[in-house]
Design a protein around this motif. Structure first.
Motif, PDB file in Angstrom:
ATOM      1  N   GLY A   1       0.812  -1.199   0.000  1.00 53.39           N
ATOM      2  CA  GLY A   1       0.000   0.000   0.000  1.00 53.39           C
ATOM      3  C   GLY A   1       0.847   1.250   0.000  1.00 53.39           C
ATOM      4  N   ARG A   2       0.169   2.371   0.225  1.00 54.08           N
ATOM      5  CA  ARG A   2       0.832   3.674   0.188  1.00 54.08           C
ATOM      6  C   ARG A   2       0.685   4.379   1.526  1.00 54.08           C
ATOM      7  NH1 ARG A   2      -2.860   6.198  -4.090  1.00 54.08           N
ATOM      8  NH2 ARG A   2      -4.225   4.607  -3.223  1.00 54.08           N
ATOM      9  N   ILE A   3       1.688   5.174   1.831  1.00 55.35           N
ATOM     10  CA  ILE A   3       1.581   6.081   2.963  1.00 55.35           C
ATOM     11  C   ILE A   3       0.814   7.310   2.490  1.00 55.35           C
ATOM     12  CG2 ILE A   3       2.869   7.513   4.595  1.00 55.35           C
ATOM     13  CD1 ILE A   3       5.072   5.407   4.516  1.00 55.35           C
ATOM     14  N   MET A   4      -0.165   7.712   3.268  1.00 58.97           N
ATOM     15  CA  MET A   4      -1.082   8.758   2.847  1.00 58.97           C
ATOM     16  C   MET A   4      -0.636  10.132   3.351  1.00 58.97           C
ATOM     17  SD  MET A   4      -3.095   6.850   1.158  1.00 58.97           S
ATOM     18  CE  MET A   4      -4.548   7.822   0.788  1.00 58.97           C
ATOM     19  N   GLY A   5      -0.933  11.135   2.542  1.00 58.81           N
ATOM     20  CA  GLY A   5      -0.687  12.516   2.919  1.00 58.81           C
ATOM     21  C   GLY A   5      -1.955  13.326   2.729  1.00 58.81           C
ATOM     22  N   GLU A   6      -1.846  14.612   2.921  1.00 59.17           N
ATOM     23  CA  GLU A   6      -2.999  15.499   2.798  1.00 59.17           C
ATOM     24  C   GLU A   6      -2.728  16.588   1.780  1.00 59.17           C
ATOM     25  OE1 GLU A   6      -4.917  16.906   6.356  1.00 59.17           O
ATOM     26  OE2 GLU A   6      -3.971  15.346   7.564  1.00 59.17           O
ATOM     27  N   LYS A   7      -3.787  16.935   1.059  1.00 57.37           N
ATOM     28  CA  LYS A   7      -3.686  18.038   0.108  1.00 57.37           C
ATOM     29  C   LYS A   7      -5.060  18.689   0.017  1.00 57.37           C
ATOM     30  CE  LYS A   7      -2.275  19.275  -4.579  1.00 57.37           C
ATOM     31  NZ  LYS A   7      -1.752  18.774  -5.883  1.00 57.37           N
ATOM     32  N   GLY A   8      -5.135  19.916   0.428  1.00 60.14           N
ATOM     33  CA  GLY A   8      -6.402  20.640   0.384  1.00 60.14           C
ATOM     34  C   GLY A   8      -7.487  20.006   1.220  1.00 60.14           C
ATOM     35  N   GLY A   9      -7.097  19.366   2.325  1.00 62.97           N
ATOM     36  CA  GLY A   9      -8.074  18.713   3.191  1.00 62.97           C
ATOM     37  C   GLY A   9      -8.424  17.307   2.767  1.00 62.97           C
ATOM     38  N   ASN A  10      -7.949  16.874   1.592  1.00 62.65           N
ATOM     39  CA  ASN A  10      -8.208  15.511   1.122  1.00 62.65           C
ATOM     40  C   ASN A  10      -7.053  14.591   1.495  1.00 62.65           C
ATOM     41  OD1 ASN A  10     -10.620  16.262  -0.063  1.00 62.65           O
ATOM     42  ND2 ASN A  10      -9.658  16.749  -2.026  1.00 62.65           N
ATOM     43  N   LEU A  11      -7.374  13.343   1.667  1.00 64.80           N
ATOM     44  CA  LEU A  11      -6.368  12.328   1.936  1.00 64.80           C
ATOM     45  C   LEU A  11      -5.911  11.747   0.602  1.00 64.80           C
ATOM     46  CD1 LEU A  11      -5.149  10.984   4.524  1.00 64.80           C
ATOM     47  CD2 LEU A  11      -6.808   9.142   4.189  1.00 64.80           C
ATOM     48  N   ILE A  12      -4.609  11.818   0.321  1.00 67.58           N
ATOM     49  CA  ILE A  12      -4.105  11.335  -0.969  1.00 67.58           C
ATOM     50  C   ILE A  12      -2.919  10.421  -0.741  1.00 67.58           C
ATOM     51  CG2 ILE A  12      -4.870  13.397  -2.199  1.00 67.58           C
ATOM     52  CD1 ILE A  12      -1.925  14.337  -2.148  1.00 67.58           C
ATOM     53  N   GLY A  13      -2.711   9.514  -1.685  1.00 78.17           N
ATOM     54  CA  GLY A  13      -1.577   8.613  -1.599  1.00 78.17           C
ATOM     55  C   GLY A  13      -0.299   9.296  -2.039  1.00 78.17           C
ATOM     56  N   THR A  14       0.778   9.059  -1.321  1.00 83.97           N
ATOM     57  CA  THR A  14       2.087   9.596  -1.699  1.00 83.97           C
ATOM     58  C   THR A  14       2.823   8.561  -2.528  1.00 83.97           C
ATOM     59  OG1 THR A  14       3.255   8.715   0.233  1.00 83.97           O
ATOM     60  CG2 THR A  14       2.095  10.823   0.509  1.00 83.97           C
ATOM     61  N   GLU A  15       4.020   8.907  -2.949  1.00 85.15           N
ATOM     62  CA  GLU A  15       4.842   7.959  -3.701  1.00 85.15           C
ATOM     63  C   GLU A  15       5.513   6.943  -2.783  1.00 85.15           C
ATOM     64  OE1 GLU A  15       7.591  10.071  -6.110  1.00 85.15           O
ATOM     65  OE2 GLU A  15       6.042  11.000  -7.369  1.00 85.15           O
ATOM     66  N   GLU A  16       5.468   7.190  -1.485  1.00 83.31           N
ATOM     67  CA  GLU A  16       6.121   6.275  -0.536  1.00 83.31           C
ATOM     68  C   GLU A  16       5.225   5.065  -0.311  1.00 83.31           C
ATOM     69  OE1 GLU A  16       8.274   6.384   3.861  1.00 83.31           O
ATOM     70  OE2 GLU A  16       7.242   8.158   3.084  1.00 83.31           O
ATOM     71  N   GLU A  17       5.762   3.879  -0.568  1.00 88.64           N
ATOM     72  CA  GLU A  17       4.988   2.649  -0.459  1.00 88.64           C
ATOM     73  C   GLU A  17       5.468   1.813   0.724  1.00 88.64           C
ATOM     74  OE1 GLU A  17       5.530   0.801  -4.243  1.00 88.64           O
ATOM     75  OE2 GLU A  17       4.094   2.117  -5.263  1.00 88.64           O
ATOM     76  N   PHE A  18       4.631   0.858   1.114  1.00 88.01           N
ATOM     77  CA  PHE A  18       5.031  -0.076   2.173  1.00 88.01           C
ATOM     78  C   PHE A  18       4.638  -1.491   1.753  1.00 88.01           C
ATOM     79  CE2 PHE A  18       0.680   1.050   3.330  1.00 88.01           C
ATOM     80  CZ  PHE A  18       0.123  -0.179   3.640  1.00 88.01           C
ATOM     81  N   GLU A  19       5.257  -2.463   2.377  1.00 88.73           N
ATOM     82  CA  GLU A  19       4.958  -3.874   2.130  1.00 88.73           C
ATOM     83  C   GLU A  19       5.081  -4.623   3.443  1.00 88.73           C
ATOM     84  OE1 GLU A  19       7.100  -7.572  -0.205  1.00 88.73           O
ATOM     85  OE2 GLU A  19       6.757  -5.707  -1.344  1.00 88.73           O
ATOM     86  N   ILE A  20       4.043  -5.390   3.759  1.00 88.04           N
ATOM     87  CA  ILE A  20       4.030  -6.182   4.988  1.00 88.04           C
ATOM     88  C   ILE A  20       3.670  -7.619   4.637  1.00 88.04           C
ATOM     89  CG2 ILE A  20       2.930  -6.522   7.232  1.00 88.04           C
ATOM     90  CD1 ILE A  20       2.468  -3.548   7.394  1.00 88.04           C
ATOM     91  N   HIS A  21       4.439  -8.556   5.168  1.00 83.29           N
ATOM     92  CA  HIS A  21       4.139  -9.974   5.008  1.00 83.29           C
ATOM     93  C   HIS A  21       3.496 -10.460   6.306  1.00 83.29           C
ATOM     94  CE1 HIS A  21       7.210 -10.808   1.571  1.00 83.29           C
ATOM     95  NE2 HIS A  21       6.684  -9.593   1.487  1.00 83.29           N
ATOM     96  N   ALA A  22       2.314 -11.037   6.197  1.00 84.10           N
ATOM     97  CA  ALA A  22       1.555 -11.419   7.384  1.00 84.10           C
ATOM     98  C   ALA A  22       1.034 -12.838   7.249  1.00 84.10           C
ATOM     99  CB  ALA A  22       0.392 -10.459   7.606  1.00 84.10           C
ATOM    100  N   GLU A  23       1.194 -13.622   8.320  1.00 85.62           N
ATOM    101  CA  GLU A  23       0.646 -14.978   8.321  1.00 85.62           C
ATOM    102  C   GLU A  23      -0.883 -14.927   8.297  1.00 85.62           C
ATOM    103  OE1 GLU A  23       0.624 -18.914  11.213  1.00 85.62           O
ATOM    104  OE2 GLU A  23       2.303 -17.510  11.317  1.00 85.62           O
ATOM    105  N   HIS A  24      -1.447 -13.972   9.035  1.00 86.16           N
ATOM    106  CA  HIS A  24      -2.893 -13.774   9.079  1.00 86.16           C
ATOM    107  C   HIS A  24      -3.206 -12.302   8.819  1.00 86.16           C
ATOM    108  CE1 HIS A  24      -4.059 -17.696  10.946  1.00 86.16           C
ATOM    109  NE2 HIS A  24      -2.814 -17.635  11.394  1.00 86.16           N
ATOM    110  N   VAL A  25      -4.320 -12.055   8.146  1.00 87.65           N
ATOM    111  CA  VAL A  25      -4.807 -10.699   7.939  1.00 87.65           C
ATOM    112  C   VAL A  25      -6.258 -10.626   8.398  1.00 87.65           C
ATOM    113  CG1 VAL A  25      -5.351  -8.894   6.256  1.00 87.65           C
ATOM    114  CG2 VAL A  25      -3.259 -10.249   6.000  1.00 87.65           C
ATOM    115  N   VAL A  26      -6.592  -9.547   9.100  1.00 85.03           N
ATOM    116  CA  VAL A  26      -7.969  -9.272   9.487  1.00 85.03           C
ATOM    117  C   VAL A  26      -8.368  -7.934   8.899  1.00 85.03           C
ATOM    118  CG1 VAL A  26      -9.619  -9.101  11.378  1.00 85.03           C
ATOM    119  CG2 VAL A  26      -7.490 -10.374  11.709  1.00 85.03           C
TER     120      VAL A  26
END
Length: 833
Positions: A188-213
């Motif tokens: 996914g993406r780390i979110m930022g703000e622009k004009g009061g809206n929540l927008i995705g930045t270019e900075e991404e993340f990756e998590i490996h999880a045995e279980h997801v909820v």
């Protein structure tokens, strides 16, 4: 570098933080929670924070009860005040029928251990003089609940989670889920703000999880799209208004504690105190579904415009109930999205078709349910099973192959408007119907069939008069004996005396075949496999040794089996079966599974005249002996021809009479129906619905999945020892044996009121001590009195034990009888001819 964790929780509202907290408390030390914005920024922030214990669902009642108790412990553990005001909850009734509803609920509450008090109008007025009581019948009062600050309780759970090692990451939006064979890759993406809206930045993340909820609230549709599944969790607008201070309330508070939460169910609203004023929350008609295809990126902690015209009736009824509020102005208003499901209960459990993916979505009462959901879901994930049966909340209770967005949206709007509509046990809601119909639907309707819904399918509940008088109400329902009762009684009597024809086409049907099929099913189920041409009843177990699914297995060939299971839980059973096949195929060999549910219809013909009716139709060299015990014994299957219709006939009857299930090509259903109707007419055959069948099976002590059978009891506790072969190894066997006998399933005949029967939600007492609960109830035509099935303490399970059943706020005499009180030797089922 990707982060590796045991469990990843997606969603930082009250539900998500509770799940993270309870997973850590249950012993999982490596848990991460992601929130796309800020904690509580979803529907949590605009929730009214009510904690109603009232619920007709046994599982949901346990969840709410846990939440209320748990929230009271948070401040001591975390040092944060959760904002819980234990002011009580007064649920008022304007009619006797509403009081009947409360009395049924109260018996359910007793089985969970929820305290309550009954109040008369005079007692209400004396204790809370601001309430107008002249038109009330009474009320039920819960002294232990009240309301809570949603943000405060969420932050307290978040702190408790952090204290137990949970890492909480904000501004993280998940954009993809990928199964890597033994874990999930979540990006996914780390979110930022622009004009009061929540927008995705270019900075991404990756998590490996045995279980997801996933606990994504209003974003559930986006979650479903990312996972490639369907789920009917769609928000509906919910409005509430906050008034200016009410001088009468301010004066009242000078000498009193906070006013309790008020609920006028017949007026469809709740009201609670708020800073000297009132919060009014109506559940009106016409509230629209929103975000059917996902929440816009621009929507954050936002609201919709208020529609006061839509809630005018509820607002005026508040003034009627609290006259002092008439001159008070409005201070604030809220109209925000609250996620719903078609039955109003959340989706909690494993996602369909996916491994180690857990859903916690569709919470219309999320603050009330958050604590208990975290607790019981953590049990499922960590221990393999919860201590209560969570099947009624399973996400797969709505099928995957027919569920659509339009269906979910319209049914959720209906569920919202029905929050305070009388919740009759015989209720059948009308939205989106008819949708799934068998070919014989029109014929049945023309003959007076009144339908219920099973997995979206229309199924006759009973057959009323075709030429009904103008004032006859087919929709007549009651907490006592509804308008349908006499028709169901006549149908049940016909099965016992002549014959009845039942449409059982909604059964789930799965063909399991291939070289590995026999070995797999031998491991998968508790009973020995039948021989070719024979059938048996058997059970698949959970890892905890409790009952996961009931199957009738028909062995068509050495490596070909038809599995018949509950029509209401088709996707639930299919998902469990397919995952087990995938796991065991490498060990046992090739196994193929085909879904035949909509390929075959099923008619059940039962009663003393059943053989005579089939003789009129069977094409055989010797029709007189074709259906005899010698050629067609009990618990066997034969391919026969009924005139021009090929039929897989199974000699079994869920009603406990001589009978056959007639599995036929769905495209020939109308032809077969017409021939059965012609042949049955001269033998007194009657059309029979599901309600009469439910009564008849209780006279035979036949356990039903979802009532007597579930994930909170083993087959041995259910008294099904004869269907468990302890000489072989099968899945869940050791856990089943280790569990022992905590309670036992029994059948009771009940000397109840003349105008009511139990519904299967009632508490059982020995003197003043609660010793069990009913899981089914109804009327026994064979005995002329009420009947029920349920679970009691093992020392109270002996035949002849006299107990009491709580009905209509009274205790009624009941006696435990032998299993199969009607025809205990099965002589009627085995009769020859």
């Amino acid at each position: 570098m990707a982060k590796h964790v045991k469990a990843l929780v997606v969603g930082g509202g009250a539900v998500g933080t509770s799940i993270a907290y309870h997973l850590a408390k249950a012993g999982w030390s490596d848990v991460v929670l992601l929130e796309r914005d800020e904690l509580t920024s979803g529907s949590t922030w605009h929730a009214a924070g009510l904690l109603p214990l009232f619920n007709m669902s046994y599982a949901t009642s346990h969840i709410h009860d846990y939440s209320v108790k748990f929230y009271k412990t948070l401040e001591e553990e975390t040092g944060l005040d959760a904002g819980f005001f234990v002011v009580g909850n007064l649920r008022m009734a304007q009619t006797q029928e509403r009081m009947d509803e409360y009395e049924l609920y109260a018996s359910t509450a007793e089985t969970v251990g929820v305290p309550y008090e009954w109040m008369t109008p005079a007692q209400i007025k004396d204790r809370w003089p601001l309430v107008h009581t002249d038109d009330l019948k009474g009320a039920i009062f819960h002294p232990t609940d009240g309301y809570i600050n949603p943000a405060d309780v969420t932050m307290a759970m978040a702190k408790g989670a952090r204290q137990r090692g949970v890492e909480i990451l904000r501004k993280r939006q998940v954009d993809s889920y990928e199964w890597a064979g033994d874990h999930w890759i979540v990006k996914g993406r780390i979110m930022g703000e622009k004009g009061g809206n929540l927008i995705g930045t270019e900075e991404e993340f990756e998590i490996h999880a045995e279980h997801v909820v996933t606990a994504t609230g209003n974003h559930a549709q986006r979650t479903a799209q990312l996972l490639g599944i369907k789920m009917p969790a769609i928000p509906v607008e919910h409005q509430f208004i906050v008034t200016e201070p009410d001088p009468a309330l301010v004066e009242y508070r000078k000498s009193h504690e906070q006013h309790p939460v008020l609920r006028d169910a017949d007026a469809k609203w709740y009201v609670r105190e708020e800073r000297g004023g009132w919060i009014l929350g109506p559940y009106e008609e016409g509230a629209p579904a929103r975000f059917e295809h996902g929440v816009p990126d621009s929507f954050r902690a936002d609201l919709f415009p208020l529609d006061l015209d839509r809630i005018e009736e509820e607002y005026m009824s508040m003034i009627h109930r609290i006259p002092s509020s008439e001159t008070v102005g409005l201070k604030d208003d809220y109209n925000g999205p609250i996620c719903y499901t078609p039955d109003g209960n959340p989706l909690v459990g494993p996602a369909p078709g996916l491994r180690n993916m857990w859903l916690a979505e569709g919470f219309s009462f999320g603050i009330t349910a958050a604590g208990g959901t975290g607790y019981y879901l953590a049990q499922m994930m960590v221990e393999g099973e919860a201590e209560i049966d969570m099947a009624s909340l399973d996400p797969k209770r709505y099928g995957q192959d027919w569920m659509t967005t339009e269906y979910g949206a319209r049914k959720n709007e209906e569920a919202y408007s029905h929050v305070y509509i009388l919740h009759h046990p015989d209720e059948e809601r009308e939205a989106c119907r008819p949708l799934r119909t068998a070919p014989a639907y029109d014929r049945q309707k023309a003959l007076g069939a009144q339908f219920g819904v099973v997995n979206g399918f229309e199924r006759p509940n009973y057959y009323g008069p075709v030429d009904a008088p103008e004032d006859f109400d087919h929709a007549s329902r009651s907490f006592r004996r509804g308008g349908w009762w006499q028709y169901a009684r006549d149908e049940a009597d016909a099965v016992r005396t002549t014959a009845g024809l039942i449409d059982a086409s909604a059964f789930a049907k799965h063909l399991v075949k291939g070289p590995g099929a026999a070995a797999f099913l031998d491991w998968f189920t508790t009973n020995r496999l039948p021989k070719v041409g024979r059938i048996n009843l058997t059970y698949a177990l959970t890892d905890a040794g409790t009952t996961r699914t009931e199957y009738t297995i028909i062995r068509e060939a050495e490596d070909r089996f038809m599995l018949i299971s509950s029509g209401g839980l088709h996707a639930y059973d299919e998902d469990f079966l397919m995952k087990a096949v995938e796991d065991k195929e490498p060990e046992f060999g090739r196994i193929e599974v085909e879904d035949w549910t909509t390929r075959q219809g099923v008619f059940a013909l039962a009663g003393p005249k059943a053989r005579d009716i089939l003789k009129e139709l069977i094409v055989d060299a010797d029709p007189e002996t074709a259906l005899s015990n010698k050629r067609f014994p009990w618990l066997s299957m034969r391919k026969i021809e009924l005139k021009m219709c090929p039929v897989n006939a199974v000699r079994v009857a869920y009603t406990g009479e001589l009978g056959w299930e007639l599995h036929h090509p769905i495209e020939m259903q109308n032809y077969l129906w017409d021939r059965l109707m012609e042949a049955g007419e001269k033998h007194g055959m009657k059309l029979v619905g599901a309600r009469a069948q439910n009564w008849l099976r209780q006279e035979k002590s036949y356990r039903a999945f979802g009532t007597e059978l579930g994930r909170d009891a083993t087959p041995l506790e259910a008294g099904l020892d004869r269907f468990v072969d302890l000489d072989k190894e099968f899945h869940g066997k050791a856990a089943m044996i280790d569990t022992g006998i905590r309670s036992k399933c029994v059948t009771l005949l009940i000397d109840g009121p003349e105008d009511a029967d139990p519904w299967g939600r009632e508490a059982l007492y020995d003197g003043d001590t609660r010793v069990g609960r009913l899981t089914s109830g109804g009327y026994a035509v064979a005995f002329g009195k009420s009947i029920g099935m349920g679970y009691v303490q093992p020392d109270k399970a002996e035949v002849g034990t006299r107990l009491k059943v709580k009905m209509q706020n009274r205790l009624w005499d009941a006696e435990i009888v032998e299993d199969s009180p009607h025809d205990p030797t099965n002589a009627r089922i085995r009769q020859d001819g």
